[in-house]
Structures are given as structure tokens and as C-alpha cells.
Design an enzyme around this catalytic site. Structure first.
Site, PDB file in Angstrom:
ATOM      1  N   LYS A  13       0.848  -1.212   0.000  1.00 37.58           N
ATOM      2  CA  LYS A  13       0.000   0.000   0.000  1.00 37.58           C
ATOM      3  C   LYS A  13       0.879   1.257   0.000  1.00 37.58           C
ATOM      4  CE  LYS A  13      -2.066  -1.097   3.886  1.00 37.58           C
ATOM      5  NZ  LYS A  13      -1.349  -2.350   4.205  1.00 37.58           N
ATOM      6  N   ARG A  88      -9.700   0.488   8.781  1.00 43.70           N
ATOM      7  CA  ARG A  88      -9.292  -0.914   8.857  1.00 43.70           C
ATOM      8  C   ARG A  88     -10.191  -1.735   9.773  1.00 43.70           C
ATOM      9  NH1 ARG A  88      -3.350   0.352   9.295  1.00 43.70           N
ATOM     10  NH2 ARG A  88      -2.869  -1.813   9.623  1.00 43.70           N
ATOM     11  N   ARG A 123      11.932  -5.514   4.604  1.00 42.05           N
ATOM     12  CA  ARG A 123      11.565  -4.100   4.403  1.00 42.05           C
ATOM     13  C   ARG A 123      12.504  -3.174   5.193  1.00 42.05           C
ATOM     14  NH1 ARG A 123       5.641  -1.849   5.348  1.00 42.05           N
ATOM     15  NH2 ARG A 123       5.840  -2.848   7.385  1.00 42.05           N
ATOM     16  N   ARG A 156      11.370  -1.608  10.862  1.00 45.75           N
ATOM     17  CA  ARG A 156      10.287  -1.337  11.813  1.00 45.75           C
ATOM     18  C   ARG A 156      10.211  -2.416  12.891  1.00 45.75           C
ATOM     19  NH1 ARG A 156       5.027   0.296   8.270  1.00 45.75           N
ATOM     20  NH2 ARG A 156       4.037  -1.098   9.777  1.00 45.75           N
ATOM     21  N   ARG A 167      -0.401  -9.046  13.255  1.00 46.82           N
ATOM     22  CA  ARG A 167      -1.052  -8.074  12.361  1.00 46.82           C
ATOM     23  C   ARG A 167      -1.905  -8.798  11.314  1.00 46.82           C
ATOM     24  NH1 ARG A 167       4.190  -5.201  10.574  1.00 46.82           N
ATOM     25  NH2 ARG A 167       2.914  -3.984   9.149  1.00 46.82           N
TER      26      ARG A 167
HETATM   27  P1  AP5 Z   1       4.792  -1.624   1.806  1.00 48.10           P
HETATM   28  O1  AP5 Z   1       4.449  -0.772   0.641  1.00 48.10           O
HETATM   29  O2  AP5 Z   1       5.591  -1.012   2.906  1.00 48.10           O
HETATM   30  O3  AP5 Z   1       3.475  -2.334   2.381  1.00 48.10           O
HETATM   31  P2  AP5 Z   1       2.243  -1.737   3.183  1.00 48.10           P
HETATM   32  O4  AP5 Z   1       1.035  -2.393   2.614  1.00 48.10           O
HETATM   33  O5  AP5 Z   1       2.280  -0.238   3.207  1.00 48.10           O
HETATM   34  O6  AP5 Z   1       2.566  -2.365   4.606  1.00 48.10           O
HETATM   35  P3  AP5 Z   1       2.491  -1.767   6.080  1.00 48.10           P
HETATM   36  O7  AP5 Z   1       3.192  -2.794   6.926  1.00 48.10           O
HETATM   37  O8  AP5 Z   1       3.004  -0.385   6.167  1.00 48.10           O
HETATM   38  O9  AP5 Z   1       0.964  -1.809   6.314  1.00 48.10           O
HETATM   39  P4  AP5 Z   1       0.220  -1.856   7.645  1.00 48.10           P
HETATM   40  O10 AP5 Z   1      -1.164  -1.597   7.185  1.00 48.10           O
HETATM   41  O11 AP5 Z   1       0.418  -3.073   8.460  1.00 48.10           O
HETATM   42  O12 AP5 Z   1       0.942  -0.742   8.500  1.00 48.10           O
HETATM   43  P5  AP5 Z   1       0.522   0.740   8.925  1.00 48.10           P
HETATM   44  O13 AP5 Z   1       1.750   1.542   8.906  1.00 48.10           O
HETATM   45  O14 AP5 Z   1      -0.673   1.211   8.184  1.00 48.10           O
HETATM   46  O15 AP5 Z   1       5.541  -2.929   1.260  1.00 48.10           O
HETATM   47  C1  AP5 Z   1       6.061  -3.905   2.142  1.00 48.10           C
HETATM   48  C2  AP5 Z   1       7.431  -4.384   1.634  1.00 48.10           C
HETATM   49  O16 AP5 Z   1       7.242  -5.118   0.430  1.00 48.10           O
HETATM   50  C3  AP5 Z   1       8.391  -3.247   1.291  1.00 48.10           C
HETATM   51  O17 AP5 Z   1       9.690  -3.641   1.645  1.00 48.10           O
HETATM   52  C4  AP5 Z   1       8.260  -3.088  -0.235  1.00 48.10           C
HETATM   53  O18 AP5 Z   1       9.445  -2.579  -0.825  1.00 48.10           O
HETATM   54  C5  AP5 Z   1       7.976  -4.527  -0.661  1.00 48.10           C
HETATM   55  N1  AP5 Z   1       7.098  -4.627  -1.828  1.00 48.10           N
HETATM   56  C6  AP5 Z   1       6.054  -3.820  -2.171  1.00 48.10           C
HETATM   57  N2  AP5 Z   1       5.465  -4.234  -3.302  1.00 48.10           N
HETATM   58  C7  AP5 Z   1       6.144  -5.360  -3.680  1.00 48.10           C
HETATM   59  C8  AP5 Z   1       5.995  -6.270  -4.771  1.00 48.10           C
HETATM   60  N3  AP5 Z   1       5.046  -6.116  -5.713  1.00 48.10           N
HETATM   61  N4  AP5 Z   1       6.866  -7.319  -4.843  1.00 48.10           N
HETATM   62  C9  AP5 Z   1       7.842  -7.489  -3.900  1.00 48.10           C
HETATM   63  N5  AP5 Z   1       8.024  -6.655  -2.855  1.00 48.10           N
HETATM   64  C10 AP5 Z   1       7.187  -5.614  -2.745  1.00 48.10           C
HETATM   65  O19 AP5 Z   1       0.037   0.492  10.434  1.00 48.10           O
HETATM   66  C11 AP5 Z   1       0.958   0.129  11.438  1.00 48.10           C
HETATM   67  C12 AP5 Z   1       0.234   0.050  12.774  1.00 48.10           C
HETATM   68  O20 AP5 Z   1      -0.371   1.327  13.095  1.00 48.10           O
HETATM   69  C13 AP5 Z   1      -0.936  -0.948  12.859  1.00 48.10           C
HETATM   70  O21 AP5 Z   1      -0.487  -2.261  13.099  1.00 48.10           O
HETATM   71  C14 AP5 Z   1      -1.714  -0.345  14.045  1.00 48.10           C
HETATM   72  O22 AP5 Z   1      -1.078  -0.634  15.250  1.00 48.10           O
HETATM   73  C15 AP5 Z   1      -1.590   1.159  13.808  1.00 48.10           C
HETATM   74  N6  AP5 Z   1      -2.695   1.689  12.968  1.00 48.10           N
HETATM   75  C16 AP5 Z   1      -2.557   2.312  11.751  1.00 48.10           C
HETATM   76  N7  AP5 Z   1      -3.746   2.666  11.271  1.00 48.10           N
HETATM   77  C17 AP5 Z   1      -4.671   2.279  12.203  1.00 48.10           C
HETATM   78  C18 AP5 Z   1      -6.088   2.338  12.238  1.00 48.10           C
HETATM   79  N8  AP5 Z   1      -6.788   2.874  11.223  1.00 48.10           N
HETATM   80  N9  AP5 Z   1      -6.732   1.825  13.329  1.00 48.10           N
HETATM   81  C19 AP5 Z   1      -6.033   1.282  14.364  1.00 48.10           C
HETATM   82  N10 AP5 Z   1      -4.668   1.151  14.370  1.00 48.10           N
HETATM   83  C20 AP5 Z   1      -4.006   1.659  13.295  1.00 48.10           C
END
Ligand code: AP5
Length: 217
Positions: A13, A88, A123, A156, A167
Site C-alpha cells: 500500500k 481498517r 523491508r 520497523r 497483524r
Molecule cells: P509496503 O508498501 O511497505 O506495504 P504496506 O502495505 O504499506 O505495509 P504496512 O506494513 O506499512 O501496512 P500496515 O497496514 O500493516 O501498516 P501501517 O503503517 O498502516 O511494502 C512492504 C514491503 O514489500 C516493502 O519492503 C516493499 O518494498 C515490498 N514490496 C512492495 N510491493 C512489492 C511487490 N510487488 N513485490 C515485492 N516486494 C514488494 O500500520 C501500522 C500500525 O499502526 C498498525 O499495526 C496499528 O497498530 C496502527 N494503525 C494504523 N492505522 C490504524 C487504524 N486505522 N486503526 C487502528 N490502528 C491503526
């Protein structure tokens, strides 16, 4: 345009949001990045969510909803924005729905769990911008350094395998029912899904085709 990007942790994402937002000239609103910024600045909000995030748990919903409500009224959101990481849960989707905000596209990126565990272990992230890399599939130009600022990249805390598994469990339990809700309201929300495995650029082209095909405002 207003876009919601959905998908499990590590679906890509953040990676895709960066390309889309550059192209459409809209801000990317990542609730995860906003929370990590609070932690880095050691604010009371940051202190209250740090250990929950490190364990891979969701943070209290009202806190994220308040943070989002303050963010989307800023002037840079006037022409649209992309939400990454919000909503989410079903409750968060209902809050957006009740606010009456129209979205041009709600797109889910699907990636199998085993690929996610592999991706997240490799990552690396640039903390102040949220730019992400992968040690093999999307490496920075210089090892462990951000391409633009040359500052060090970090891993991270919640990318440890135990947190990633938590997660994913939460995603299946709490986010997937919300996705089903968007599917049931697909006409109103222009829901679509794509497979997020394969080359990053190809996925980007597919996403842009979807987004351009659904423009409603
Ligand atoms: P990347 O693009 O970083 O993936 P992502 O989908 O953004 O993953 P996140 O881990 O950031 O998502 P998340 O939803 O768990 O975390 P968030 O920060 O929102 O890609 C991942 C890796 O793969 C990278 O190394 C990239 O280079 C590689 N890659 C990408 N595309 C590829 C491909 N096609 N092929 C191969 N490799 C590839 O949330 C973190 C925490 O915040 C949550 O756990 C929670 O505690 C809190 N939080 C955030 N929002 C909320 C909410 N709305 N409600 C409650 N808690 C929340």
C-alpha cells in the site's frame, strides 16, 4: 480524487501510494506514518500507542479517527487525498460513511500471507518520510540509505515475525469483514481488487488504470 487503498500489512500500500500520489498530486494520508511520527516525537499520543504498535495490535479507534478528522480538513486535501491504513475496521468504515465523504475508488491489494512474511522481513524504511524499500525487490541506490536524503534506513519494530503474524491475524479478523462491507456497497464506493504479487511497476499501471476508470469527481 479521493482514494482508499486497502490490503494486508506488507501488501504494498505504502509503495504504491507514493507513486499514485506523485502522479495525481494528492497527499498520502497514512495513519501508520502519523502514529510513528507521534512516537518519534515522544508525544503523549506516541507514548500511549508505542507498545501496542510494536506488538502488532490496532491502536484505540477514537484516537485514529480524531487524528484523521484533523488531517483531512487541511488545505492540501482540498483536491483529494489517498487513505493508506484507514479505515481498517467496520466501525472506521462506518464513521467515514456517516461523514458522507464520496470516494472515487476503494482498491484492495491482495497478497498471500506467506509472501507477506517474506516481504516484511526485508523491508527497510526512511523514518521521516515513510519511504519504503526492500533489500532485494526494491533496494535503495546506496545500501541502507534513503535515495533522496541519504539518511539511514531502519527496520520497523512491528516487522518482527511475531508482530507480523499478529497483524495478519487482526487483518483477517477485523479488516476482512470491512472489505466484505465495501464489496456489498461496491457501486457507491467503486470497490475493486488487484493481485499485489509481481513487479511493482506493473501493479502501479494496473492501479492507475483502475483509478482513471473510476473517476467520479
Ligand atoms: P509496503 O508498501 O511497505 O506495504 P504496506 O502495505 O504499506 O505495509 P504496512 O506494513 O506499512 O501496512 P500496515 O497496514 O500493516 O501498516 P501501517 O503503517 O498502516 O511494502 C512492504 C514491503 O514489500 C516493502 O519492503 C516493499 O518494498 C515490498 N514490496 C512492495 N510491493 C512489492 C511487490 N510487488 N513485490 C515485492 N516486494 C514488494 O500500520 C501500522 C500500525 O499502526 C498498525 O499495526 C496499528 O497498530 C496502527 N494503525 C494504523 N492505522 C490504524 C487504524 N486505522 N486503526 C487502528 N490502528 C491503526
Amino acid at each position: 480524487m479521493r482514494i482508499i487503498l486497502l490490503g494486508p500489512p506488507g501488501a504494498g500500500k505504502g509503495t504504491q501510494a507514493e507513486f499514485i500520489c506523485d502522479q495525481l498530486k494528492i497527499p498520502r494520508i497514512s495513519t501508520g506514518d502519523m502514529l510513528r511520527a507521534e512516537i518519534a516525537a515522544n508525544t503523549p499520543v506516541g507514548q500511549s500507542v508505542k507498545s501496542m504498535m510494536e506488538k502488532g495490535l490496532l491502536v484505540p479507534e477514537q484516537l485514529v479517527i480524531d487524528m484523521l478528522n484533523k488531517r483531512i480538513i487541511l488545505p492540501d486535501c482540498a483536491k483529494g487525498y489517498l487513505l493508506d491504513g484507514f479505515p481498517r475496521t467496520l466501525h472506521q468504515a462506518e464513521v467515514l460513511d456517516k461523514a458522507g465523504i464520496a470516494f472515487d475508488a476503494v482498491i484492495e491489494i491482495q497478497v498471500p500471507d506467506n509472501e507477506i512474511i517474506n516481504r516484511l522481513s526485508g523491508r527497510r524504511m526512511h523514518p521521516s518520510s515513510g519511504r519504503t524499500y526492500h533489500v532485494t525487490s526494491n533496494p535503495p541506490k546506496s545500501r541502507d540509505k534513503d535515495d533522496i536524503t541519504q539518511e539511514p534506513l531502519v527496520q520497523r519494530e512491528d516487522d518482527k515475525e511475531e508482530s507480523v503474524r499478529k497483524r495478519l491475524e487482526i487483518y483477517h479478523q477485523q479488516t476482512e469483514p470491512m472489505i466484505e462491507w465495501y464489496k456489498r456497497h461496491s457501486h457507491k464506493y467503486h470497490y475493486a481488487s488487484i493481485l499485489g504479487t509481481g513487479h511493482i511497476e506493473e501493479i502501479h499501471h494496473q492501479l492507475m488504470d483502475l483509478i482513471q476508470g473510476t473517476k467520479v469527481r
